[in-house]
Design a protein around this motif. Sequence first.
Motif, PDB file in Angstrom:
ATOM      1  N   GLU A  18      25.238  18.769   7.668  1.00  0.00           N
ATOM      2  CA  GLU A  18      24.594  19.994   8.108  1.00  0.00           C
ATOM      3  C   GLU A  18      25.655  21.064   8.279  1.00  0.00           C
ATOM      4  O   GLU A  18      26.779  20.788   8.635  1.00  0.00           O
ATOM      5  N   SER A  19      25.275  22.299   8.026  1.00  0.00           N
ATOM      6  CA  SER A  19      26.248  23.380   8.118  1.00  0.00           C
ATOM      7  C   SER A  19      26.583  23.688   9.577  1.00  0.00           C
ATOM      8  O   SER A  19      25.852  23.349  10.491  1.00  0.00           O
ATOM      9  N   ALA A  20      27.690  24.355   9.731  1.00  0.00           N
ATOM     10  CA  ALA A  20      28.166  24.698  11.074  1.00  0.00           C
ATOM     11  C   ALA A  20      27.222  25.706  11.718  1.00  0.00           C
ATOM     12  O   ALA A  20      26.566  26.477  11.044  1.00  0.00           O
ATOM     13  N   ARG A  21      27.207  25.682  13.032  1.00  0.00           N
ATOM     14  CA  ARG A  21      26.332  26.586  13.744  1.00  0.00           C
ATOM     15  C   ARG A  21      26.994  27.167  14.967  1.00  0.00           C
ATOM     16  O   ARG A  21      27.535  26.437  15.769  1.00  0.00           O
ATOM     17  N   VAL A  29      28.962  28.780  22.057  1.00  0.00           N
ATOM     18  CA  VAL A  29      28.515  27.407  21.870  1.00  0.00           C
ATOM     19  C   VAL A  29      28.602  27.065  20.387  1.00  0.00           C
ATOM     20  O   VAL A  29      28.037  27.766  19.550  1.00  0.00           O
ATOM     21  N   PHE A  30      29.323  25.987  20.075  1.00  0.00           N
ATOM     22  CA  PHE A  30      29.517  25.563  18.696  1.00  0.00           C
ATOM     23  C   PHE A  30      29.021  24.137  18.524  1.00  0.00           C
ATOM     24  O   PHE A  30      29.235  23.295  19.389  1.00  0.00           O
ATOM     25  N   GLU A  31      28.375  23.874  17.394  1.00  0.00           N
ATOM     26  CA  GLU A  31      27.885  22.530  17.096  1.00  0.00           C
ATOM     27  C   GLU A  31      28.303  22.155  15.681  1.00  0.00           C
ATOM     28  O   GLU A  31      27.908  22.812  14.720  1.00  0.00           O
ATOM     29  N   HIS A  32      29.123  21.117  15.555  1.00  0.00           N
ATOM     30  CA  HIS A  32      29.603  20.633  14.250  1.00  0.00           C
ATOM     31  C   HIS A  32      30.167  21.787  13.421  1.00  0.00           C
ATOM     32  O   HIS A  32      29.816  21.957  12.256  1.00  0.00           O
ATOM     33  N   CYS A  33      31.029  22.553  14.036  1.00  0.00           N
ATOM     34  CA  CYS A  33      31.579  23.756  13.418  1.00  0.00           C
ATOM     35  C   CYS A  33      32.976  23.472  12.865  1.00  0.00           C
ATOM     36  O   CYS A  33      33.852  23.040  13.604  1.00  0.00           O
ATOM     37  N   PRO A  34      33.194  23.718  11.557  1.00  0.00           N
ATOM     38  CA  PRO A  34      34.557  23.574  11.033  1.00  0.00           C
ATOM     39  C   PRO A  34      35.515  24.499  11.787  1.00  0.00           C
ATOM     40  O   PRO A  34      35.138  25.612  12.168  1.00  0.00           O
TER      41      PRO A  34
END
Length: 82
Positions: free
Chosen positions: A1-4, A14-19
């Motif tokens: 999933e892409s970064a958010r 707030v970051f979720e699975h963010c490169p």
Amino acid sequence: ESARLIGWPDGKLVFEHCPLSEFINEIERQYNIKIDIQNQNEKNLELTGTFDNLSIDQVISSVCITFNLEYYQINQNKYVIR
């Protein structure tokens, strides 16, 4: 999933699975600074976290501790992560 970037209500980031590269882009925009990442391989490290009204030094330090990286400040508006 892409970064958010989930949101920043009340000064929260707030970051979720963010490169790391996308995280850095957002931090540069929010704090009006420039951050260089010396090792290109580290740009793909994924970050999940919430930063609540922290100084730029606290944000960068937290990320560096998480990934066992180091940073230093070149001047008031420029940092390097290695």
